[in-house]
Scaffold this motif. Structure first.
Motif, PDB file in Angstrom:
ATOM      1  N   GLU A   5       0.822  -1.202   0.000  1.00 35.67           N
ATOM      2  CA  GLU A   5       0.000   0.000   0.000  1.00 35.67           C
ATOM      3  C   GLU A   5       0.863   1.263   0.000  1.00 35.67           C
ATOM      4  OE1 GLU A   5      -3.647  -2.043   2.516  1.00 35.67           O
ATOM      5  OE2 GLU A   5      -2.855  -0.132   3.192  1.00 35.67           O
ATOM      6  N   PRO A   6       0.418   2.291  -0.721  1.00 36.57           N
ATOM      7  CA  PRO A   6      -0.822   2.343  -1.475  1.00 36.57           C
ATOM      8  C   PRO A   6      -0.768   1.463  -2.726  1.00 36.57           C
ATOM      9  CG  PRO A   6       0.485   4.294  -1.923  1.00 36.57           C
ATOM     10  CD  PRO A   6       1.177   3.559  -0.813  1.00 36.57           C
ATOM     11  N   ILE A   7      -1.917   0.964  -3.110  1.00 35.44           N
ATOM     12  CA  ILE A   7      -2.012   0.093  -4.279  1.00 35.44           C
ATOM     13  C   ILE A   7      -2.186   0.967  -5.518  1.00 35.44           C
ATOM     14  CG2 ILE A   7      -3.342  -1.732  -5.396  1.00 35.44           C
ATOM     15  CD1 ILE A   7      -4.096  -2.736  -2.610  1.00 35.44           C
ATOM     16  N   LEU A   8      -1.142   1.060  -6.305  1.00 36.13           N
ATOM     17  CA  LEU A   8      -1.145   1.912  -7.487  1.00 36.13           C
ATOM     18  C   LEU A   8      -1.349   1.080  -8.742  1.00 36.13           C
ATOM     19  CD1 LEU A   8       1.926   4.137  -6.566  1.00 36.13           C
ATOM     20  CD2 LEU A   8      -0.478   4.761  -6.364  1.00 36.13           C
ATOM     21  N   GLY A   9      -2.233   1.551  -9.614  1.00 39.57           N
ATOM     22  CA  GLY A   9      -2.469   0.872 -10.873  1.00 39.57           C
ATOM     23  C   GLY A   9      -1.660   1.508 -11.998  1.00 39.57           C
ATOM     24  N   ALA A  10      -1.751   0.904 -13.163  1.00 44.10           N
ATOM     25  CA  ALA A  10      -1.014   1.422 -14.322  1.00 44.10           C
ATOM     26  C   ALA A  10      -1.439   2.844 -14.657  1.00 44.10           C
ATOM     27  CB  ALA A  10      -1.245   0.501 -15.521  1.00 44.10           C
ATOM     28  N   GLU A  11      -2.722   3.130 -14.496  1.00 42.91           N
ATOM     29  CA  GLU A  11      -3.208   4.476 -14.807  1.00 42.91           C
ATOM     30  C   GLU A  11      -2.650   5.509 -13.832  1.00 42.91           C
ATOM     31  OE1 GLU A  11      -7.409   6.617 -16.122  1.00 42.91           O
ATOM     32  OE2 GLU A  11      -7.453   4.780 -14.915  1.00 42.91           O
ATOM     33  N   ASP A  12      -2.498   5.121 -12.574  1.00 44.20           N
ATOM     34  CA  ASP A  12      -1.893   6.031 -11.603  1.00 44.20           C
ATOM     35  C   ASP A  12      -0.471   6.393 -12.027  1.00 44.20           C
ATOM     36  OD1 ASP A  12      -3.903   6.235  -9.363  1.00 44.20           O
ATOM     37  OD2 ASP A  12      -3.635   4.061  -9.376  1.00 44.20           O
ATOM     38  N   HIS A  13       0.313   5.380 -12.394  1.00 49.64           N
ATOM     39  CA  HIS A  13       1.697   5.630 -12.802  1.00 49.64           C
ATOM     40  C   HIS A  13       1.758   6.488 -14.064  1.00 49.64           C
ATOM     41  CE1 HIS A  13       3.609   3.073  -9.828  1.00 49.64           C
ATOM     42  NE2 HIS A  13       2.771   2.099 -10.115  1.00 49.64           N
ATOM     43  N   GLU A  14       0.867   6.220 -15.008  1.00 49.10           N
ATOM     44  CA  GLU A  14       0.868   6.980 -16.258  1.00 49.10           C
ATOM     45  C   GLU A  14       0.515   8.446 -16.009  1.00 49.10           C
ATOM     46  OE1 GLU A  14      -1.393   7.008 -20.618  1.00 49.10           O
ATOM     47  OE2 GLU A  14      -1.741   5.378 -19.188  1.00 49.10           O
ATOM     48  N   LEU A  15      -0.537   8.674 -15.230  1.00 46.87           N
ATOM     49  CA  LEU A  15      -0.941  10.045 -14.932  1.00 46.87           C
ATOM     50  C   LEU A  15       0.122  10.775 -14.134  1.00 46.87           C
ATOM     51  CD1 LEU A  15      -4.680   9.385 -14.053  1.00 46.87           C
ATOM     52  CD2 LEU A  15      -3.846  10.773 -15.965  1.00 46.87           C
ATOM     53  N   TRP A  16       0.747  10.071 -13.199  1.00 45.93           N
ATOM     54  CA  TRP A  16       1.797  10.700 -12.394  1.00 45.93           C
ATOM     55  C   TRP A  16       2.976  11.102 -13.274  1.00 45.93           C
ATOM     56  CZ3 TRP A  16       2.592  13.195  -8.162  1.00 45.93           C
ATOM     57  CH2 TRP A  16       3.888  13.322  -7.649  1.00 45.93           C
ATOM     58  N   ASP A  17       3.379  10.248 -14.175  1.00 45.41           N
ATOM     59  CA  ASP A  17       4.482  10.571 -15.075  1.00 45.41           C
ATOM     60  C   ASP A  17       4.139  11.791 -15.941  1.00 45.41           C
ATOM     61  OD1 ASP A  17       5.960   8.478 -14.082  1.00 45.41           O
ATOM     62  OD2 ASP A  17       5.503   7.102 -15.733  1.00 45.41           O
ATOM     63  N   TYR A 224       0.906  10.649  -3.019  1.00 48.35           N
ATOM     64  CA  TYR A 224       0.672  11.669  -4.038  1.00 48.35           C
ATOM     65  C   TYR A 224       0.540  11.081  -5.439  1.00 48.35           C
ATOM     66  CZ  TYR A 224       1.524  15.201  -0.517  1.00 48.35           C
ATOM     67  OH  TYR A 224       1.426  15.987   0.604  1.00 48.35           O
ATOM     68  N   LYS A 225       0.877   9.808  -5.572  1.00 55.91           N
ATOM     69  CA  LYS A 225       0.712   9.146  -6.867  1.00 55.91           C
ATOM     70  C   LYS A 225      -0.666   8.506  -7.017  1.00 55.91           C
ATOM     71  CE  LYS A 225       5.667   8.135  -7.152  1.00 55.91           C
ATOM     72  NZ  LYS A 225       6.711   7.088  -7.342  1.00 55.91           N
ATOM     73  N   CYS A 226      -1.494   8.583  -5.981  1.00 54.13           N
ATOM     74  CA  CYS A 226      -2.832   7.968  -6.003  1.00 54.13           C
ATOM     75  C   CYS A 226      -3.812   8.913  -6.675  1.00 54.13           C
ATOM     76  CB  CYS A 226      -3.290   7.647  -4.587  1.00 54.13           C
ATOM     77  SG  CYS A 226      -2.187   6.568  -3.659  1.00 54.13           S
ATOM     78  N   VAL A 227      -3.647   9.124  -7.972  1.00 57.49           N
ATOM     79  CA  VAL A 227      -4.342  10.209  -8.670  1.00 57.49           C
ATOM     80  C   VAL A 227      -5.450   9.757  -9.610  1.00 57.49           C
ATOM     81  CG1 VAL A 227      -2.390  11.795  -8.508  1.00 57.49           C
ATOM     82  CG2 VAL A 227      -2.525  10.218 -10.427  1.00 57.49           C
ATOM     83  N   ALA A 228      -5.491   8.508  -9.997  1.00 54.19           N
ATOM     84  CA  ALA A 228      -6.397   8.095 -11.076  1.00 54.19           C
ATOM     85  C   ALA A 228      -7.865   8.151 -10.680  1.00 54.19           C
ATOM     86  CB  ALA A 228      -6.040   6.686 -11.554  1.00 54.19           C
ATOM     87  N   LEU A 229      -8.179   7.855  -9.424  1.00 54.73           N
ATOM     88  CA  LEU A 229      -9.584   7.740  -9.034  1.00 54.73           C
ATOM     89  C   LEU A 229     -10.280   9.089  -8.928  1.00 54.73           C
ATOM     90  CD1 LEU A 229     -11.874   5.843  -8.193  1.00 54.73           C
ATOM     91  CD2 LEU A 229     -11.102   6.084  -5.824  1.00 54.73           C
ATOM     92  N   LEU A 230      -9.674  10.050  -8.235  1.00 59.74           N
ATOM     93  CA  LEU A 230     -10.345  11.324  -7.959  1.00 59.74           C
ATOM     94  C   LEU A 230      -9.543  12.560  -8.345  1.00 59.74           C
ATOM     95  CD1 LEU A 230     -11.690  10.606  -4.350  1.00 59.74           C
ATOM     96  CD2 LEU A 230     -12.989  10.504  -6.479  1.00 59.74           C
ATOM     97  N   HIS A 231      -8.237  12.436  -8.544  1.00 62.07           N
ATOM     98  CA  HIS A 231      -7.379  13.616  -8.588  1.00 62.07           C
ATOM     99  C   HIS A 231      -6.587  13.748  -9.888  1.00 62.07           C
ATOM    100  CE1 HIS A 231      -8.014  12.553  -4.313  1.00 62.07           C
ATOM    101  NE2 HIS A 231      -8.150  13.842  -4.174  1.00 62.07           N
ATOM    102  N   ARG A 232      -7.105  13.239 -10.964  1.00 57.65           N
ATOM    103  CA  ARG A 232      -6.352  13.275 -12.218  1.00 57.65           C
ATOM    104  C   ARG A 232      -6.175  14.701 -12.739  1.00 57.65           C
ATOM    105  NH1 ARG A 232      -7.946   9.672 -16.051  1.00 57.65           N
ATOM    106  NH2 ARG A 232      -8.587   8.217 -14.428  1.00 57.65           N
ATOM    107  N   GLU A 233      -7.117  15.588 -12.458  1.00 59.94           N
ATOM    108  CA  GLU A 233      -7.022  16.955 -12.945  1.00 59.94           C
ATOM    109  C   GLU A 233      -6.316  17.879 -11.955  1.00 59.94           C
ATOM    110  OE1 GLU A 233      -7.850  17.810 -15.935  1.00 59.94           O
ATOM    111  OE2 GLU A 233      -8.693  15.845 -16.436  1.00 59.94           O
TER     112      GLU A 233
END
Length: 280
Positions: A5-17, A224-233
């Motif tokens: 944890e935190p459990i990060l998915g591929a989309e989280d890593h992509e958005l963070w990059d 701070y990388k947990c962005v895909a669910l609610l914080h992508r923008e």
């Protein structure tokens, strides 16, 4: 907390990059350099006004960037203190210790005299309503005063001033404080009369904070990388504070975020607030 944890998915890593690349571009602008130069001037002015100073370092993005700016970029060797208790994200304290060792920063881990986790276990039900827990973080909150504000006042007692990483863009109250007091001022202190407070990052935007971190190789907390669910923008809306969602947490998606990225903490919350969790 599970080691994963935190459990990060591929989309989280992509958005963070993607966000880091935006921050990297911003860090090369004259606007960002002016913000950094302005922060340095505030630090110099504060240290020339009184001694000694300390840094309030939560492990969040703003206070971490500030600690690096003062101690590494500017080489000013200002000690820090970090308030940590058993409702902080579990990775927060080890993160601070790693950074402090790598940067050569003297940091004192400060703990409150009570356990916020025990308080939650005993009081969560009576301090909750349909959307979640009532406010836990303001100065009028019983638990915040006992576990946070009194401890901070005690820790800063021996210093003439302290640096805080607050950025005024994050709330109306901070913008008002900036307008009324500026970036360096004296404020009332519970046990010593008054103390200097400096906010070198008050005028920084989220792009400035992330831009400085990326440009200077400052690795931020994994949360701070947990962005895909609610914080992508607006990834900067993620906060390093108590992991228990505050008032109206269900309505604003905080329960869903916790369940997605920190399932072990979510299971703990279910034990404390079974009726509210079931309805959400």
């Amino acid at each position: 907390m599970s080691p994963q944890e935190p459990i990060l998915g591929a989309e989280d890593h992509e958005l963070w990059d993607q966000w880091c690349e935006v921050a990297r571009v911003h860090s090369r602008t004259r606007l960002h350099q002016r913000k950094v130069d302005g922060a340095r001037r505030i630090v110099d002015e504060a240290l020339s006004t009184a001694q000694p100073w300390t840094i309030a370092w939560s492990g969040g993005k703003d206070s971490t960037v500030l600690t690096h700016l003062i101690n590494v970029t500017m080489g000013r060797s200002v000690p820090a203190f970090a308030h940590k208790d058993d409702l902080d994200f579990p990775e927060s304290e080890p993160y601070i210790r790693r950074c402090a060792e790598a940067w050569g920063v003297s940091v004192r881990i400060v703990r409150p005299p009570i356990s916020p986790r025990d308080w939650m276990r005993e009081n969560a039900a009576k301090h909750s309503h349909f959307g979640g827990l009532l406010d836990m973080h303001s100065r009028t909150s019983e638990i915040a005063r006992a576990a946070w504000w009194d401890t901070i006042d005690a820790e800063t007692h021996g210093f003439e001033g302290y640096f805080d990483g607050l950025c005024s863009h994050e709330s109306k109250a901070r913008r008002l404080n900036r307008a009324l007091r500026g970036n360096l001022y004296r404020k009332n202190h519970r046990t010593r009369g008054s103390i200097w407070v400096a906010h070198p990052l008050h005028d920084w935007s989220p792009h400035d904070v992330y831009g400085y971190a990326v440009a200077n190789g400052v690795e931020l907390l994994p949360l701070y990388k947990c962005v895909a669910l609610l914080h992508r923008e607006e990834p900067w809306r993620l906060r390093e504070e108590w992991w228990v969602p505050g008032a109206m947490g269900a309505i604003h998606g905080q329960y869903a975020w916790l369940r997605r990225y920190y399932p072990s903490l979510w299971r703990q919350l279910r034990e404390w607030l079974p009726e509210i969790i079931q309805r959400s």
